[in-house]
Design an enzyme around this catalytic site. Structure first.
Site, PDB file in Angstrom:
ATOM      1  N   THR A  51       0.859  -1.124   0.139  1.00 17.96           N
ATOM      2  CA  THR A  51       0.081   0.056   0.013  1.00 17.96           C
ATOM      3  C   THR A  51       0.920   1.188   0.068  1.00 17.96           C
ATOM      4  OG1 THR A  51      -1.761  -1.100   1.479  1.00 17.96           O
ATOM      5  CG2 THR A  51      -1.745   1.022   1.167  1.00 17.96           C
TER       6      THR A  51
ATOM      7  N   GLY B  67       2.859  -3.216   8.254  1.00 21.23           N
ATOM      8  CA  GLY B  67       3.149  -3.502   9.522  1.00 21.23           C
ATOM      9  C   GLY B  67       4.424  -3.817  10.006  1.00 21.23           C
TER      10      GLY B  67
ATOM     11  N   GLU C  73      -6.263  -6.128   3.851  1.00 25.01           N
ATOM     12  CA  GLU C  73      -6.275  -7.155   2.995  1.00 25.01           C
ATOM     13  C   GLU C  73      -7.412  -7.130   1.928  1.00 25.01           C
ATOM     14  OE1 GLU C  73      -3.829  -8.891   2.377  1.00 25.01           O
ATOM     15  OE2 GLU C  73      -3.034  -9.186   4.493  1.00 25.01           O
TER      16      GLU C  73
END
Ligand SMILES: CC/C=C\C/C=C\C/C=C\C/C=C\C/C=C\C/C=C\CC/C=C/C(=O)SCCNC(=O)CCNC(=O)[C@H](O)C(C)(C)COP(=O)(O)OP(=O)(O)OC[C@H]1O[C@@H](n2cnc3c(N)ncnc32)[C@H](O)[C@@H]1OP(=O)(O)O
Ligand SMILES: Cc1cc2nc3c(=O)[nH]c(=O)nc-3n(C[C@H](O)[C@H](O)[C@H](O)COP(=O)(O)OP(=O)(O)OC[C@H]3O[C@@H](n4cnc5c(N)ncnc54)[C@H](O)[C@@H]3O)c2cc1C
Length: 684
Positions: free
Chosen positions: A163, A202, A445
């Site tokens: 992303t 993350g 997701e």
């Protein structure tokens, strides 16, 4: 501890009970357990896949829970920095202990991790959850042999960087470039604009040394779309970002406070040619591009993650209903008859109507997660043999179910919180952490609406295939069958028939899919381009995809009960739960069943009446049904959902640990309050 609540009952000491003995159990909760019509442990075994698996799970959990190295103060009382540090500390200990305890099986590792992290995020979550799966799925053999041992032995720590600040859903539009330079046999990674900064991954902010980076591949002056590259981000000596790499934490979020979601920019960073993951597509030393056997294989890591998320949401929803049902059995509110004890709030019909649909959904989603995980493994095996035929089906199924279950799951957790009144708002309840950990599942997701539209896209194709009389995969076979006319139910007992209920959902799904396909056709017929027609039909498409998923879940629940061996008592309660799940679904979506005359008002009246009647059947077994999920207190992390039901003592003890209670008089009194109050002219 100050005992504010006097308890008299002891926990049952059956061989199967793992809860510590002898604690005193709240008598209301004990009464519920005594009244249940089935033995919860039987259902636990069923859910775990057998008694031996339950025992193995419990052993794994205890290994983590009893380990002094994994103890710490309540994360609710930690600031973000401390939480991040604690998560990393634990992740390191977990890695060491997994080796020490010789936990080699993946399921055992996951159980251990989940018990060790309790309700916090796992410090190496992205490493194990996405980085390693991406390497496993996208590396060719030589790359696997090089990278996997490094990653598995934690010599490198990874993340999945896809992303960007300006692009999340539309990944074909990602801006990061990887331009091949045949002179040096390197790719040059670059972030051309602010919106191209990688944003959100993350463990990237502070932890990761490497990332699987998704970037637009250019070679010989041509663009070949998105491809995965492994890139070193930080020095393995001192953890400093490497030259040309900008890295940082994106700041606090709604939740995930222990997680370092990060940003990443590249300034013409060079990586060797073989750092492109080359299982499916390759770039030769001279820059020749070899395309993959299926265009969307680059997306396979997301498919795997979506399948996993269906299990995760079932797990979280099960935790939420466990907390809310136990608390509702213990909490008493509002005297009904003067002088008579206030009733347990679980006796209120409205409370049952809040909780039981989600209790039923928690079971329905658990069984659904078994089926989708099984299907994932089947398709994976086919793909390993070079057969990509079922990839689209798996994508449609996993995208739709991830969205459908997480919508319901997030909503359910919030309803459970609300059902606990004021205490649900306290961190002691466990809800804030549970809610904020699961809330982003609707977004990450694949954002849920977008995922349902992907399922709809597949269903529209299937509707056309069905119309042409061609073969369809099993899970959409119903689209090629004729509508069955009206619902045949004449009385309430007909409406309890699992086959009839499944048929009703099948009818609704088929009708809505066909209707959406017709709307699309007529929109295109009016001269609208495909994308305009698609946008005009969004409301039909979304409904069709959601109805398809709903049918899939109902059908799976029914099939699970039909195909699984269980005692009569467990079959009886699961049957009621399944009937309730389906009937409540009809009641909530009554318009869909009435719209085309499949059901009539009289049948809907019966549906509503049955929903009410089934509440009683579930009520008596509600505590046993949540006990069967078998969450230890240390894993549930909720003072409201404690197995012994001694809620008020636990809350009081917990509150005493609040950092604000460290001193009787807080610093701010002397700094601010005292000067304010003493400057006043008015005298007491
Ligand atoms: C010692 C320890 C050992 C072990 C430990 C074990 C376990 C570890 C334990 C715990 C860890 C667990 C979990 C991790 C921890 C925490 C988790 C925390 C955070 C979560 C991390 C989150 C990560 C992310 O979010 S990653 C980014 C995800 N991004 C997305 O999902 C983006 C969504 N967008 C898309 O997917 C696509 O762009 C799209 C919307 C699908 C559209 O794509 P595109 O424009 O390319 O496609 P079209 O619409 O044009 O369609 C073309 C065509 O392709 C088909 N299609 C699309 N996608 C797929 C696919 N995936 N597969 C197959 N086919 C696909 C589409 O349907 C079209 O088909 P047709 O042409 O035939 O119609
Ligand atoms: C906690 C968390 C962890 C994350 N971890 C990672 C990670 O590790 N790695 C990583 O790469 N990413 C990660 N992400 C990013 C995540 O994958 C994206 O946020 C997600 O894919 C959604 O994309 P978006 O933010 O662009 O949403 P958007 O697409 O901007 O969505 C905004 C709205 O637009 C609508 N919309 C968008 N496109 C369409 C369409 N075609 N049709 C109709 N409506 C549309 C959506 O429905 C939504 O309502 C994480 C995100 C979060 C919140």
């Amino acid at each position: 501890m100050i005992v504010l609540f006097n308890c008299t009952c002891a926990v049952p000491t059956t061989m199967d009970s793992f809860h510590p003995v002898p604690v005193k159990v709240n008598p209301d909760l004990q009464k519920e357990r005594d009244a249940a019509l089935f033995n919860p442990v039987e259902l636990t075994y069923l859910k775990d896949g057998g008694k031996d698996k339950t025992e193995r799970r419990r052993r794994c959990e205890l290994l983590a829970i009893n380990d002094p190295d994994l103890q710490h103060k309540d994360i609710s009382f930690m600031a973000r920095n401390e939480r991040y540090s604690n998560a990393v500390r634990k992740a390191v200990i977990i890695a060491r202990k997994i080796k020490e305890h010789r936990l080699t099986n993946m399921e055992e590792k996951q159980l251990y991790i989940s018990a060790a992290t309790q309700y916090d995020t796992y410090g190496f979550g992205l490493h194990y959850g996405m980085f390693l799966p991406a390497l496993s799925a996208q590396c060719d053999e030589e790359q696997r042999n090089y990278w996997l041992p490094l990653a598995e032995n934690l010599k490198i720590l990874g993340t999945y960087a896809q992303t960007e600040l300006g692009h999340g859903t539309f990944i074909r539009g990602l801006e990061t470039t990887a331009i091949y330079d045949p002179k040096t046999e390197e790719f040059v990674l670059h972030t051309p604009t602010l919106s191209a900064l990688k944003w959100w991954p993350g463990n990237m902010g502070k932890t990761a040394t490497h990332a699987v980076v998704l970037a637009q591949l250019y070679t010989n002056g041509k663009s070949y779309g998105l491809h995965p590259f492994i890139v070193q981000l930080r020095s393995l000596e001192n953890h400093q970002p490497l030259p040309g790499i900008t890295l940082g934490d994106i700041g606090p979020k709604l939740g995930f406070h222990s997680f370092d979601n990060g940003f990443l920019g590249f300034d013409h960073v060079r990586i060797p040619r073989r750092n492109m993951l080359m299982k499916y597509s390759q770039v030769s030393p001279d820059g020749f591009y070899i395309k993959p056997i299926h265009a969307k294989l680059t997306y396979s890591t997301m498919v795997e993650a979506r399948v996993t998320l269906v299990s995760d949401i079932a797990y979280s929803l099960s935790q939420a209903v466990t907390i809310a049902v136990r608390y509702s059995a213990v909490r008493r509110q509002t005297e009904q008859i003067k002088g008579v004890k206030e009733p347990q709030i679980l006796d209120y019909r409205t409370q049952q109507l809040k909780l039981f649909p989600y209790l039923a959904a928690a079971y329905a989603f658990t069984f659904t997660s078994f089926v989708i995980t099984g299907r994932y493994i089947e398709v994976q095996n086919e793909m390993n043999d070079g057969n990509m035929e079922s990839l689209s089906e798996l994508h449609a199924l996993s995208a739709g179910l991830k969205a459908f279950t997480s919508y319901v799951g997030n909503e359910g957790i919030e309803v459970c919180r609300l059902s606990c009144g004021g205490h649900g708002y306290s961190q002691a309840s466990g809800f804030p952490e549970l809610y904020t950990l699961t809330a982003p599942i609707s977004t990450f997701e694949g954002e849920n609406t977008v995922m349902l539209l992907q399922t709809a896209r597949y269903l529209m194709k299937c509707a056309t295939t069905a119309k042409r009389g061609l073969e369809l995969p099993r899970f959409v076979l119903y689209l090629s069958q004729r509508q069955k006319g009206q619902c045949p139910a004449r009385n309430e007992s007909d409406l309890l028939d699992h086959g009839l209920l499944s048929d009703a959902f099948e009818h609704r799904a088929r009708r809505l899919v066909i209707e959406a396909a017709q709307k699309m056709q007529s929109n295109i017929g009016k001269g609208n381009p495909q994308h305009v027609a698609w946008n005009n039909c969004h409301m039909y498409l979304l409904k069709a995809a959601s109805a398809h998923c709903h049918f899939y879940v109902v059908q799976t629940f029914v099939k699970y009960i039909n195909d699984t061996e269980m005692s009569d008592a467990v079959r009886d309660i699961l049957t009621s739960l399944c009937q309730f799940y389906a009937l409540h679904g009809i009641w909530q979506n009554a318009g869909d069943f009435l719209q085309d005359g499949y059901m009539n008002g009289n049948q809907l009246d019966m549906v509503q009446s049955l929903v009410g009647k089934l509440l009683d059947k579930i009520r008596i077994n509600a505590v046993a049904l949540v006990d069967a999920f078998d969450f230890r207190d240390e894993i549930l992390c909720s003072k409201l959902g404690k197995y012994d039901g001694n809620v008020y003592e636990a809350m009081y003890e917990w509150a005493k640990n609040s950092p604000l209670n460290k001193t009787e008089v807080h610093d701010s009194y002397n700094k601010y309050l005292r000067p304010l109050m003493q400057s006043s002219k008015a005298k007491l």
